[in-house]
Design a protein around this motif. Structure first.
Motif, short mmCIF file in Angstrom:
data_model
loop_
_atom_site.label_atom_id
_atom_site.label_comp_id
_atom_site.label_asym_id
_atom_site.label_seq_id
_atom_site.Cartn_x
_atom_site.Cartn_y
_atom_site.Cartn_z
N GLU A 102 0.07 9.18 -8.47
CA GLU A 102 0.01 7.73 -8.62
C GLU A 102 -0.62 7.34 -9.96
O GLU A 102 -1.61 7.92 -10.40
CB GLU A 102 -0.80 7.12 -7.46
N TYR A 144 -7.48 -1.40 -5.61
CA TYR A 144 -6.72 -2.62 -5.36
C TYR A 144 -7.62 -3.80 -4.99
O TYR A 144 -7.21 -4.95 -5.14
CB TYR A 144 -5.71 -2.37 -4.24
N LEU A 189 4.32 0.61 -5.90
CA LEU A 189 3.30 1.28 -6.70
C LEU A 189 3.94 2.04 -7.86
O LEU A 189 5.14 2.36 -7.83
CB LEU A 189 2.51 2.23 -5.81
N TYR A 247 -5.90 5.46 -12.61
CA TYR A 247 -7.05 4.63 -12.22
C TYR A 247 -8.35 5.15 -12.84
O TYR A 247 -8.64 6.34 -12.78
CB TYR A 247 -7.14 4.60 -10.70
N ASN A 306 -4.43 6.79 -5.45
CA ASN A 306 -5.58 5.95 -5.77
C ASN A 306 -6.35 5.58 -4.51
O ASN A 306 -5.74 5.32 -3.47
CB ASN A 306 -5.12 4.66 -6.45
N VAL A 335 -3.90 -6.36 -8.06
CA VAL A 335 -5.32 -6.00 -8.05
C VAL A 335 -6.14 -7.27 -7.91
O VAL A 335 -5.97 -8.23 -8.67
CB VAL A 335 -5.71 -5.24 -9.32
N THR A 361 -1.95 4.04 -12.71
CA THR A 361 -2.80 2.86 -12.64
C THR A 361 -2.12 1.77 -11.83
O THR A 361 -0.91 1.54 -11.99
CB THR A 361 -3.08 2.33 -14.07
N PRO A 362 -2.82 1.08 -10.95
CA PRO A 362 -2.20 0.04 -10.12
C PRO A 362 -1.62 -1.08 -10.97
O PRO A 362 -2.19 -1.46 -12.00
CB PRO A 362 -3.35 -0.47 -9.25
#
Length: 198
Positions: A189, A166, A52, A132, A161, A197, A191-192
């Motif tokens: 954390e 995800y 991550l 996110y 997140n 995703v 943005t993924p």
């Protein structure tokens, strides 16, 4: 907690221990996402998962807060990413200063749920940019029952997140407008990664 360039050896050791703990938690979470059956990452994309994305730990975003407790908490329905709203109780307000501005966040507990964990969903000025787009979560679980005027440390470096970041198969509560901070919080954390995703 001080900066690593501080001259006091004890302060430097405390900082290094804190950073080490955060890095270990992040490594444990990466392992969970890679291997655990309940990982929110779909099996077909786990081969592309390289961990991550996080901001570097910063002590400035580990803040002491003053607590207000509601003896008869107001119910509030939190909208979710999919499905019906979830009913929570607004039990706490955490007041603090961040980036030289006074801020506050509400802490919730799900109605009819017996738990000591306080749920703190929030948005900030990084939301939709570096983090996110639907917001992030924090949790705290005090050792003792909170009373008015107590001090609780909130560590935004632990902000994470929701699983719906995800995969759309999850339904996640959205931070209500009262928990939209008007400052940027580049901690926790990010943005993924797009590769994981769904």
């Amino acid at each position: 907690m001080t900066d690593p360039e501080a001259t006091d050896t004890d302060d430097t050791e405390e900082y290094e221990r804190w950073v080490s703990e955060i890095k270990q938690m992040r490594a444990d979470k990466d392992e969970f996402f890679t291997d655990h059956p309940q990982s929110p990452i779909q099996p077909e994309v786990r081969d592309d998962f390289e961990g991550l994305a996080y901001f570097d730990p910063k002590p400035a975003f580990r803040v002491p807060t003053r607590v207000r407790v509601y003896g008869n908490p107001d119910p509030i329905e939190l909208e979710v990413t999919a499905g019906q709203p979830i009913r929570y109780l607004r039990r706490f307000i955490f007041e603090f200063e961040l980036r030289d501005e006074r801020q506050q966040l509400a802490g919730y507990q799900q109605e009819d749920e017996d738990t000591d964990t306080i749920f703190i969903p929030f948005r900030d000025k990084t939301t939709g940019q570096q983090t996110y787009h639907r917001g992030r979560y924090m949790e705290t679980e005090p050792d003792e029952e909170l009373t008015n005027g107590d001090t609780v440390t909130l560590d935004f470096n632990l902000a994470y997140n929701p699983f719906c970041a995800y995969s759309d198969t999850f339904a996640c509560p959205l931070p209500p407008e009262e928990n939209w901070l008007d400052v940027a919080v580049p901690a926790g954390e990010r943005t993924p990664p797009e590769a994981i995703v769904e």
